[in-house]
Design a protein around this motif. Structure first.
Motif, mmCIF file in Angstrom:
data_model
loop_
_atom_site.group_PDB
_atom_site.id
_atom_site.type_symbol
_atom_site.label_atom_id
_atom_site.label_comp_id
_atom_site.label_asym_id
_atom_site.label_seq_id
_atom_site.Cartn_x
_atom_site.Cartn_y
_atom_site.Cartn_z
ATOM 1 N N GLU A 39 107.889 99.697 167.574
ATOM 2 C CA GLU A 39 108.690 100.580 166.729
ATOM 3 C C GLU A 39 110.155 100.169 166.670
ATOM 4 O O GLU A 39 110.820 100.382 165.667
ATOM 5 C CB GLU A 39 108.559 102.020 167.225
ATOM 6 C CG GLU A 39 107.152 102.560 167.045
ATOM 7 C CD GLU A 39 106.991 103.984 167.527
ATOM 8 O OE1 GLU A 39 107.997 104.657 167.793
ATOM 9 O OE2 GLU A 39 105.830 104.417 167.648
ATOM 10 N N GLY A 40 110.676 99.585 167.753
ATOM 11 C CA GLY A 40 112.093 99.266 167.813
ATOM 12 C C GLY A 40 112.485 97.938 167.204
ATOM 13 O O GLY A 40 113.559 97.808 166.614
ATOM 14 N N TYR A 41 111.619 96.934 167.328
ATOM 15 C CA TYR A 41 112.008 95.604 166.885
ATOM 16 C C TYR A 41 112.388 95.524 165.399
ATOM 17 O O TYR A 41 113.398 94.898 165.062
ATOM 18 C CB TYR A 41 110.936 94.563 167.212
ATOM 19 C CG TYR A 41 111.358 93.191 166.765
ATOM 20 C CD1 TYR A 41 112.438 92.548 167.380
ATOM 21 C CD2 TYR A 41 110.729 92.554 165.709
ATOM 22 C CE1 TYR A 41 112.860 91.304 166.956
ATOM 23 C CE2 TYR A 41 111.144 91.310 165.273
ATOM 24 C CZ TYR A 41 112.206 90.690 165.906
ATOM 25 O OH TYR A 41 112.633 89.461 165.473
ATOM 26 N N PRO A 42 111.648 96.153 164.506
ATOM 27 C CA PRO A 42 112.056 96.074 163.088
ATOM 28 C C PRO A 42 113.471 96.611 162.852
ATOM 29 O O PRO A 42 114.174 96.128 161.968
ATOM 30 C CB PRO A 42 111.014 96.936 162.362
ATOM 31 C CG PRO A 42 109.814 96.897 163.250
ATOM 32 C CD PRO A 42 110.368 96.849 164.651
ATOM 33 N N ILE A 43 113.890 97.562 163.661
ATOM 34 C CA ILE A 43 115.250 98.108 163.517
ATOM 35 C C ILE A 43 116.271 97.082 163.992
ATOM 36 O O ILE A 43 117.266 96.817 163.315
ATOM 37 C CB ILE A 43 115.376 99.443 164.280
ATOM 38 C CG1 ILE A 43 114.438 100.472 163.634
ATOM 39 C CG2 ILE A 43 116.821 99.930 164.291
ATOM 40 C CD1 ILE A 43 114.209 101.714 164.443
ATOM 41 N N PHE A 44 116.037 96.470 165.158
ATOM 42 C CA PHE A 44 116.932 95.419 165.638
ATOM 43 C C PHE A 44 117.031 94.297 164.602
ATOM 44 O O PHE A 44 118.117 93.857 164.245
ATOM 45 C CB PHE A 44 116.412 94.804 166.952
ATOM 46 C CG PHE A 44 116.731 95.597 168.173
ATOM 47 C CD1 PHE A 44 118.005 95.590 168.705
ATOM 48 C CD2 PHE A 44 115.748 96.321 168.825
ATOM 49 C CE1 PHE A 44 118.306 96.302 169.852
ATOM 50 C CE2 PHE A 44 116.040 97.034 169.975
ATOM 51 C CZ PHE A 44 117.315 97.025 170.486
ATOM 52 N N LYS A 45 115.883 93.841 164.136
ATOM 53 C CA LYS A 45 115.823 92.687 163.230
ATOM 54 C C LYS A 45 116.586 92.952 161.930
ATOM 55 O O LYS A 45 117.241 92.061 161.390
ATOM 56 C CB LYS A 45 114.366 92.338 162.939
ATOM 57 C CG LYS A 45 114.201 91.085 162.135
ATOM 58 C CD LYS A 45 112.737 90.766 161.924
ATOM 59 C CE LYS A 45 112.579 89.607 160.980
ATOM 60 N NZ LYS A 45 111.178 89.344 160.689
ATOM 61 N N ARG A 46 116.515 94.168 161.449
ATOM 62 C CA ARG A 46 117.170 94.522 160.190
ATOM 63 C C ARG A 46 118.679 94.292 160.236
ATOM 64 O O ARG A 46 119.305 93.996 159.224
ATOM 65 C CB ARG A 46 116.874 95.990 159.882
ATOM 66 C CG ARG A 46 117.475 96.476 158.584
ATOM 67 C CD ARG A 46 117.183 97.926 158.281
ATOM 68 N NE ARG A 46 116.006 98.418 158.973
ATOM 69 C CZ ARG A 46 115.756 99.700 159.208
ATOM 70 N NH1 ARG A 46 116.585 100.615 158.803
ATOM 71 N NH2 ARG A 46 114.678 100.067 159.840
ATOM 72 N N TYR A 47 119.276 94.424 161.416
ATOM 73 C CA TYR A 47 120.727 94.319 161.535
ATOM 74 C C TYR A 47 121.219 92.926 161.936
ATOM 75 O O TYR A 47 122.408 92.728 162.140
ATOM 76 C CB TYR A 47 121.241 95.365 162.529
ATOM 77 C CG TYR A 47 121.122 96.754 161.959
ATOM 78 C CD1 TYR A 47 122.034 97.218 161.014
ATOM 79 C CD2 TYR A 47 120.064 97.580 162.325
ATOM 80 C CE1 TYR A 47 121.911 98.474 160.469
ATOM 81 C CE2 TYR A 47 119.936 98.852 161.776
ATOM 82 C CZ TYR A 47 120.861 99.290 160.849
ATOM 83 O OH TYR A 47 120.734 100.534 160.299
ATOM 84 N N VAL A 48 120.311 91.978 162.030
ATOM 85 C CA VAL A 48 120.699 90.605 162.361
ATOM 86 C C VAL A 48 120.703 89.790 161.078
ATOM 87 O O VAL A 48 119.689 89.692 160.386
ATOM 88 C CB VAL A 48 119.735 89.986 163.397
ATOM 89 C CG1 VAL A 48 120.103 88.536 163.673
ATOM 90 C CG2 VAL A 48 119.756 90.797 164.684
ATOM 91 N N SER A 49 121.846 89.204 160.770
ATOM 92 C CA SER A 49 121.982 88.398 159.557
ATOM 93 C C SER A 49 121.111 87.159 159.638
ATOM 94 O O SER A 49 120.989 86.537 160.697
ATOM 95 C CB SER A 49 123.450 87.980 159.385
ATOM 96 O OG SER A 49 123.557 86.989 158.391
ATOM 97 N N LYS A 50 120.532 86.783 158.522
ATOM 98 C CA LYS A 50 119.742 85.556 158.456
ATOM 99 C C LYS A 50 120.596 84.332 158.763
ATOM 100 O O LYS A 50 120.084 83.272 159.097
ATOM 101 C CB LYS A 50 119.097 85.429 157.088
ATOM 102 C CG LYS A 50 117.990 86.447 156.850
ATOM 103 C CD LYS A 50 117.354 86.251 155.503
ATOM 104 C CE LYS A 50 116.260 87.213 155.143
ATOM 105 N NZ LYS A 50 115.975 88.339 155.925
#
Length: 127
Positions: A39-50
């Motif tokens: 549940e948490g990883y998609p939230i972390f990933k969303r805020y990391v720039s490509k």
């Protein structure tokens, strides 16, 4: 816990050492199946720039978020830090299992990081 009792780093380390000893044979599949990660990883990933070149997971424990970021951002370098050697060994083991070449493991105290200011493009912490 009694109000008078204070938790110190030594007591916290002892708890985590027991956890890592119990999890010593854990595979990456087990680490990534945990509900908090799912549940948490998609939230972390969303805020990391490509375009993030250097990513830090501070206080990484098992390093599950840093390992996943290294997998999903293969052009980035991901540093997973923790104060406990047993945690860092777990991250090394899982990183090897996943054949990740863009991950670095560092022993760091979250309150006294050795990195200069603005060194990382993204910093994540699973607290």
């Amino acid at each position: 816990m009694d109000k008078e009792e204070r938790v110190n780093q030594e007591a916290t380390d002892a708890v985590w050492r027991r956890v890592w000893q119990d999890q010593g044979s854990a595979s990456s599949r087990a680490v990534f199946r945990h509900r908090l990660f799912i549940e948490g990883y998609p939230i972390f990933k969303r805020y990391v720039s490509k375009r993030a070149g250097l990513i830090l997971e501070v206080g990484g424990g098992s390093g599950r978020y840093g390992l996943a970021l290294a997998k999903d951002f293969p052009e980035s370098t991901v540093v997973v830090s923790d104060v406990l050697p047993e945690s860092l060994e777990m991250v090394r083991k899982l990183g090897g299992e996943l054949e990740l070449r863009n991950i670095t493991v560092r022993k760091e105290d979250v309150l006294h990081l050795s990195f200069p200011d603005n060194h990382f493009d993204a910093v994540v912490a699973d607290v």
